[in-house]
Design an enzyme around this catalytic site. Structure first.
Site, PDB file in Angstrom:
ATOM      1  NE  ARG A 235      37.154 -52.903 -30.585  1.00 20.28           N
ATOM      2  CZ  ARG A 235      36.480 -52.896 -29.459  1.00 20.28           C
ATOM      3  NH1 ARG A 235      35.144 -52.937 -29.481  1.00 20.28           N
ATOM      4  NH2 ARG A 235      37.101 -52.865 -28.287  1.00 20.28           N
ATOM      5  CD  GLU A 264      34.554 -46.568 -33.232  1.00 18.95           C
ATOM      6  OE1 GLU A 264      35.029 -46.466 -32.073  1.00 18.95           O
ATOM      7  OE2 GLU A 264      33.779 -47.485 -33.559  1.00 18.95           O
ATOM      8  CG  HIS A 282      32.658 -47.870 -29.744  1.00 24.28           C
ATOM      9  ND1 HIS A 282      33.873 -48.073 -30.347  1.00 24.28           N
ATOM     10  CD2 HIS A 282      32.489 -48.917 -28.892  1.00 24.28           C
ATOM     11  CE1 HIS A 282      34.412 -49.184 -29.888  1.00 24.28           C
ATOM     12  NE2 HIS A 282      33.581 -49.728 -28.991  1.00 24.28           N
TER      13      HIS A 282
END
Length: 329
Positions: A235, A264, A282
């Protein structure tokens, strides 16, 4: 017929078993119709009349939960749930579920993709060759090098077994480590400080919690070898990005590969200007198999809860169970 929101854009045009699971449970499937991760306002609009959500990384904030009293279940297509305000969900009687044991193989493979991309100068060699040059050079090996894992859960273990196949030495830190597993696989359990100082590659596999926030910062980066690389497929909040930028810019460490960011989508970012950084959006946990497995697990959690069953291995806020009602009051 109750509605379930299929929020992740990666599932928009996918005809996978999760759809039939939800339809067999009596659900009408609703898609946002937007080609990006939903913002808070977009999520609010998409959740109107929705009883359950097959959730991506969109923000289930206290505001969203307060505005959607009919919402009963948020089932993550994944294992992280930092985008969900779990205490607020519990207050509103919403069960929050994850999809355990579904994407560790994908994340592990992506971790090695990033490590090899860095050590083999993959991007620069590709671009140079494509441009008509012949940018041959001496690459770095993985074999005999030390991989340091911060986090030795399902994903950390999957990375470790692949590292052993690459003839790497593996060291790790996890406050809840499976000591027997580590011993059986020859993984040395060390302090955070020793993992950082001994590793040629530091790979992060910890959840985003108050305790792990900015675990990688100026102080911890200073413990790493100047020849070492940082890999983050966990993360974004685990890394203090301005400190990492300075460490990379000044060559305090050799490089980094990042799949996750504090904000993000990441947009423009100072880290993107550096030539010793490898970036992906991601994407580590989302290959074809893990996508379908995660979506199916989340769909099964929703179906179970709608039938009055309790998938305890998936629900992350078990304290909501006494107050949980499938029919909103």
């Amino acid at each position: 017929m109750p509605k379930v929101l299929i929020a992740p854009m990666t599932l928009a045009n996918v005809n996978a078993p999760f759809r039939q699971t939800l339809r067999d449970a009596g659900f009408d499937l609703v898609y946002p119709g937007l080609p990006h991760q939903l913002t808070e306002d977009e999520l609010l609009a998409a959740l109107v009349g929705v009883r359950a959500s097959l959730a991506g990384s969109e923000p289930y904030t206290a505001r969203v939960l307060a505005a959607c009293p009919q919402l009963r279940v948020i089932a993550r297509v994944g294992v992280g749930y930092d985008a969900v305000d779990v205490p607020a969900a519990t207050r509103h009687g919403v069960a929050v579920a994850i999809a355990p044991n579904t994407n560790q193989g994908s994340v592990a493979e992506h971790t090695f993709c990033l490590m090899l991309g860095l050590t083999r100068s993959l991007v620069s060699q590709h671009l140079g060759t494509k441009a008509g040059a012949w940018p041959r050079g001496t690459n770095l090996p993985l074999r005999t090098r030390t991989l340091g894992l911060l986090g030795l859960g399902r994903i950390g273990k999957a990375v470790a077994t692949r590292a052993l196949a690459f003839e790497m030495r593996v060291v790790a830190h996890d406050p809840y480590a499976d000591v027997a597993w580590a011993k059986a696989h020859g993984v040395a359990l060390l302090s955070v400080e020793d993992v950082l100082s001994e590793a040629d590659f530091v790979s992060l596999h910890v959840p985003a919690t108050a305790g792990s926030k900015h675990l990688i910062n100026k102080k911890t980066l200073a413990r790493m070898k100047p020849t070492a690389f940082l890999i983050n497929t966990a993360r974004g909040a685990v890394v203090h990005e301005p400190d990492l930028y300075e460490a990379l810019k000044t060559k305090r460490i050799a490089g980094a590969a990042l799949d996750v960011f504090e904000e993000e989508p990441a947009g423009k970012h100072p880290l993107f200007e550096l030539d010793n950084v490898l970036l992906t959006p991601h994407a580590a946990g989302m290959d074809l198999r893990s996508r379908d497995d995660m979506a199916q697990s989340a769909a099964e959690a929703i179906a179970s809860l709608s039938r009055g069953e309790w998938p305890a291995e998936k629900v992350v806020n078990p304290e909501v169970q006494p107050a949980f009602r499938w029919q909103a009051e």
